[in-house]
Design a protein around this motif. Structure first.
Motif, PDB file in Angstrom:
ATOM      1  N   ASP A  13       0.817  -1.214   0.000  1.00  0.00           N
ATOM      2  CA  ASP A  13       0.000   0.000   0.000  1.00  0.00           C
ATOM      3  C   ASP A  13       0.855   1.271   0.000  1.00  0.00           C
ATOM      4  OD1 ASP A  13       0.977   0.084   2.604  1.00  0.00           O
ATOM      5  OD2 ASP A  13      -1.001   0.057   3.565  1.00  0.00           O
ATOM      6  N   GLY A  14       2.186   1.103  -0.099  1.00  0.00           N
ATOM      7  CA  GLY A  14       3.096   2.242  -0.150  1.00  0.00           C
ATOM      8  C   GLY A  14       3.576   2.713   1.208  1.00  0.00           C
ATOM      9  N   SER A  15       3.050   2.144   2.280  1.00  0.00           N
ATOM     10  CA  SER A  15       3.497   2.541   3.618  1.00  0.00           C
ATOM     11  C   SER A  15       4.832   1.867   3.945  1.00  0.00           C
ATOM     12  CB  SER A  15       2.448   2.164   4.668  1.00  0.00           C
ATOM     13  OG  SER A  15       2.287   0.762   4.730  1.00  0.00           O
ATOM     14  N   TYR A  16       5.475   2.361   4.994  1.00  0.00           N
ATOM     15  CA  TYR A  16       6.741   1.796   5.446  1.00  0.00           C
ATOM     16  C   TYR A  16       6.557   1.122   6.795  1.00  0.00           C
ATOM     17  CZ  TYR A  16       9.145   4.584   1.894  1.00  0.00           C
ATOM     18  OH  TYR A  16       9.572   5.122   0.705  1.00  0.00           O
ATOM     19  N   TYR A  17       7.254  -0.001   6.965  1.00  0.00           N
ATOM     20  CA  TYR A  17       7.306  -0.696   8.249  1.00  0.00           C
ATOM     21  C   TYR A  17       8.767  -0.735   8.682  1.00  0.00           C
ATOM     22  CZ  TYR A  17       7.280  -4.356  11.755  1.00  0.00           C
ATOM     23  OH  TYR A  17       7.447  -5.059  12.921  1.00  0.00           O
ATOM     24  N   THR A  18       9.028  -0.301   9.903  1.00  0.00           N
ATOM     25  CA  THR A  18      10.387  -0.309  10.448  1.00  0.00           C
ATOM     26  C   THR A  18      10.467  -1.346  11.555  1.00  0.00           C
ATOM     27  OG1 THR A  18      10.596   2.047   9.994  1.00  0.00           O
ATOM     28  CG2 THR A  18      12.182   1.098  11.530  1.00  0.00           C
ATOM     29  N   GLY A  19      11.510  -2.172  11.519  1.00  0.00           N
ATOM     30  CA  GLY A  19      11.684  -3.195  12.539  1.00  0.00           C
ATOM     31  C   GLY A  19      13.152  -3.446  12.819  1.00  0.00           C
ATOM     32  N   MET A  20      13.393  -4.346  13.751  1.00  0.00           N
ATOM     33  CA  MET A  20      14.765  -4.739  14.067  1.00  0.00           C
ATOM     34  C   MET A  20      14.811  -6.240  14.275  1.00  0.00           C
ATOM     35  SD  MET A  20      15.295  -3.513  18.033  1.00  0.00           S
ATOM     36  CE  MET A  20      16.552  -4.681  18.503  1.00  0.00           C
ATOM     37  N   SER A  21      15.989  -6.812  14.052  1.00  0.00           N
ATOM     38  CA  SER A  21      16.136  -8.253  14.180  1.00  0.00           C
ATOM     39  C   SER A  21      17.599  -8.626  14.359  1.00  0.00           C
ATOM     40  CB  SER A  21      15.587  -8.946  12.925  1.00  0.00           C
ATOM     41  OG  SER A  21      15.731 -10.339  13.027  1.00  0.00           O
ATOM     42  N   SER A  22      17.818  -9.778  14.959  1.00  0.00           N
ATOM     43  CA  SER A  22      19.169 -10.329  15.037  1.00  0.00           C
ATOM     44  C   SER A  22      19.404 -11.322  13.901  1.00  0.00           C
ATOM     45  CB  SER A  22      19.394 -11.007  16.394  1.00  0.00           C
ATOM     46  OG  SER A  22      18.482 -12.077  16.545  1.00  0.00           O
ATOM     47  N   ASP A  23      18.346 -11.622  13.153  1.00  0.00           N
ATOM     48  CA  ASP A  23      18.453 -12.521  11.998  1.00  0.00           C
ATOM     49  C   ASP A  23      17.535 -11.976  10.902  1.00  0.00           C
ATOM     50  OD1 ASP A  23      18.450 -14.522  10.078  1.00  0.00           O
ATOM     51  OD2 ASP A  23      18.253 -16.152  11.543  1.00  0.00           O
ATOM     52  N   ILE A  24      18.051 -11.064  10.104  1.00  0.00           N
ATOM     53  CA  ILE A  24      17.253 -10.358   9.107  1.00  0.00           C
ATOM     54  C   ILE A  24      16.623 -11.318   8.100  1.00  0.00           C
ATOM     55  CG2 ILE A  24      19.254  -9.832   7.654  1.00  0.00           C
ATOM     56  CD1 ILE A  24      16.212  -7.536   8.084  1.00  0.00           C
ATOM     57  N   TYR A  25      17.337 -12.355   7.690  1.00  0.00           N
ATOM     58  CA  TYR A  25      16.808 -13.289   6.700  1.00  0.00           C
ATOM     59  C   TYR A  25      15.598 -14.051   7.242  1.00  0.00           C
ATOM     60  CZ  TYR A  25      21.158 -12.080   4.467  1.00  0.00           C
ATOM     61  OH  TYR A  25      22.187 -11.369   3.909  1.00  0.00           O
ATOM     62  N   ALA A  26      15.697 -14.531   8.467  1.00  0.00           N
ATOM     63  CA  ALA A  26      14.579 -15.251   9.079  1.00  0.00           C
ATOM     64  C   ALA A  26      13.394 -14.307   9.302  1.00  0.00           C
ATOM     65  CB  ALA A  26      15.004 -15.879  10.396  1.00  0.00           C
ATOM     66  N   ARG A  27      13.685 -13.093   9.740  1.00  0.00           N
ATOM     67  CA  ARG A  27      12.598 -12.139   9.995  1.00  0.00           C
ATOM     68  C   ARG A  27      11.891 -11.752   8.706  1.00  0.00           C
ATOM     69  NH1 ARG A  27       8.429 -11.023  11.662  1.00  0.00           N
ATOM     70  NH2 ARG A  27       7.856  -9.068  12.653  1.00  0.00           N
ATOM     71  N   LEU A  28      12.641 -11.536   7.630  1.00  0.00           N
ATOM     72  CA  LEU A  28      12.017 -11.219   6.346  1.00  0.00           C
ATOM     73  C   LEU A  28      11.141 -12.371   5.866  1.00  0.00           C
ATOM     74  CD1 LEU A  28      14.882  -9.389   4.441  1.00  0.00           C
ATOM     75  CD2 LEU A  28      12.819  -8.391   5.435  1.00  0.00           C
ATOM     76  N   GLN A  29      11.594 -13.596   6.073  1.00  0.00           N
ATOM     77  CA  GLN A  29      10.792 -14.765   5.699  1.00  0.00           C
ATOM     78  C   GLN A  29       9.480 -14.784   6.479  1.00  0.00           C
ATOM     79  OE1 GLN A  29      11.034 -16.810   3.207  1.00  0.00           O
ATOM     80  NE2 GLN A  29       9.219 -17.894   3.862  1.00  0.00           N
ATOM     81  N   GLU A  30       9.548 -14.433   7.757  1.00  0.00           N
ATOM     82  CA  GLU A  30       8.325 -14.372   8.562  1.00  0.00           C
ATOM     83  C   GLU A  30       7.362 -13.320   8.019  1.00  0.00           C
ATOM     84  OE1 GLU A  30      10.305 -15.777  12.818  1.00  0.00           O
ATOM     85  OE2 GLU A  30       9.922 -13.651  12.449  1.00  0.00           O
ATOM     86  N   HIS A  31       7.884 -12.155   7.665  1.00  0.00           N
ATOM     87  CA  HIS A  31       7.039 -11.106   7.088  1.00  0.00           C
ATOM     88  C   HIS A  31       6.410 -11.584   5.782  1.00  0.00           C
ATOM     89  CE1 HIS A  31       7.637  -7.612   9.667  1.00  0.00           C
ATOM     90  NE2 HIS A  31       8.945  -7.798   9.661  1.00  0.00           N
ATOM     91  N   HIS A  32       7.225 -12.118   4.886  1.00  0.00           N
ATOM     92  CA  HIS A  32       6.735 -12.529   3.566  1.00  0.00           C
ATOM     93  C   HIS A  32       5.710 -13.667   3.645  1.00  0.00           C
ATOM     94  CE1 HIS A  32       9.223  -9.857   1.246  1.00  0.00           C
ATOM     95  NE2 HIS A  32      10.332 -10.331   1.795  1.00  0.00           N
ATOM     96  N   SER A  33       5.900 -14.568   4.579  1.00  0.00           N
ATOM     97  CA  SER A  33       5.005 -15.728   4.687  1.00  0.00           C
ATOM     98  C   SER A  33       3.732 -15.413   5.472  1.00  0.00           C
ATOM     99  CB  SER A  33       5.733 -16.898   5.355  1.00  0.00           C
ATOM    100  OG  SER A  33       5.953 -16.615   6.731  1.00  0.00           O
ATOM    101  N   GLY A  34       3.706 -14.273   6.173  1.00  0.00           N
ATOM    102  CA  GLY A  34       2.549 -13.950   7.006  1.00  0.00           C
ATOM    103  C   GLY A  34       2.523 -14.747   8.294  1.00  0.00           C
ATOM    104  N   TYR A  35       3.691 -15.068   8.804  1.00  0.00           N
ATOM    105  CA  TYR A  35       3.835 -15.897  10.002  1.00  0.00           C
ATOM    106  C   TYR A  35       3.077 -15.321  11.196  1.00  0.00           C
ATOM    107  CZ  TYR A  35       6.217 -18.807  13.473  1.00  0.00           C
ATOM    108  OH  TYR A  35       6.502 -19.702  14.479  1.00  0.00           O
ATOM    109  N   TYR A  36       3.066 -13.991  11.330  1.00  0.00           N
ATOM    110  CA  TYR A  36       2.353 -13.339  12.424  1.00  0.00           C
ATOM    111  C   TYR A  36       1.125 -12.615  11.863  1.00  0.00           C
ATOM    112  CZ  TYR A  36       6.602 -14.142  15.146  1.00  0.00           C
ATOM    113  OH  TYR A  36       7.667 -14.721  15.785  1.00  0.00           O
ATOM    114  N   PRO A  37      -0.067 -13.210  11.968  1.00  0.00           N
ATOM    115  CA  PRO A  37      -1.277 -12.608  11.387  1.00  0.00           C
ATOM    116  C   PRO A  37      -1.640 -11.235  11.955  1.00  0.00           C
ATOM    117  CG  PRO A  37      -1.665 -14.896  12.004  1.00  0.00           C
ATOM    118  CD  PRO A  37      -0.321 -14.519  12.542  1.00  0.00           C
ATOM    119  N   ASP A  38      -1.194 -10.932  13.166  1.00  0.00           N
ATOM    120  CA  ASP A  38      -1.510  -9.640  13.778  1.00  0.00           C
ATOM    121  C   ASP A  38      -0.483  -8.557  13.438  1.00  0.00           C
ATOM    122  OD1 ASP A  38      -3.788 -10.676  14.951  1.00  0.00           O
ATOM    123  OD2 ASP A  38      -2.754 -11.244  16.795  1.00  0.00           O
TER     124      ASP A  38
END
Length: 102
Positions: A13-38
């Motif tokens: 939708d053009g918005s930005y999401y800012t986050g932090m992680s100790s494992d960027i690859y795993a966290r990106l996979q979680e975002h892309h897969s919809g691992y956290y529905p909320d």
């Protein structure tokens, strides 16, 4: 030594999401897969990684993430585009010094 990362995702939708992680690859996979529905990004997929910065210190990472989350969209875009000179001018409290008229 453990590395930490602050990242910015551009959502569908053009918005930005800012986050932090100790494992960027795993966290990106979680975002892309919809691992956290909320999660903010769940209904805004697909996502695009537009910025990340690594840190060696957790506290620095956390402080930078909080700082960026408080920034305006224009300021985040300046960061993403490496327009360092624009970061100050997009600050909310920025006032340009002007000489009083004589």
């Amino acid at each position: 030594m453990k590395q930490f990362c602050v990242y910015i995702l551009e959502c569908s939708d053009g918005s930005y999401y800012t986050g932090m992680s100790s494992d960027i690859y795993a966290r990106l996979q979680e975002h892309h897969s919809g691992y956290y529905p909320d999660c903010y990004t769940f209904k805004r997929r697909p996502l695009k990684l537009v910025y990340y910065q690594e840190f060696a210190d957790f506290n620095q990472t956390m402080l930078f993430e909080k700082q960026v989350k408080g920034w305006s969209r224009k300021k985040k875009q300046a960061l993403i585009e490496s327009r360092w000179d624009d970061l100050k001018s997009f600050s909310r409290n920025y006032t340009e010094y002007r000489k009083p008229e004589e």
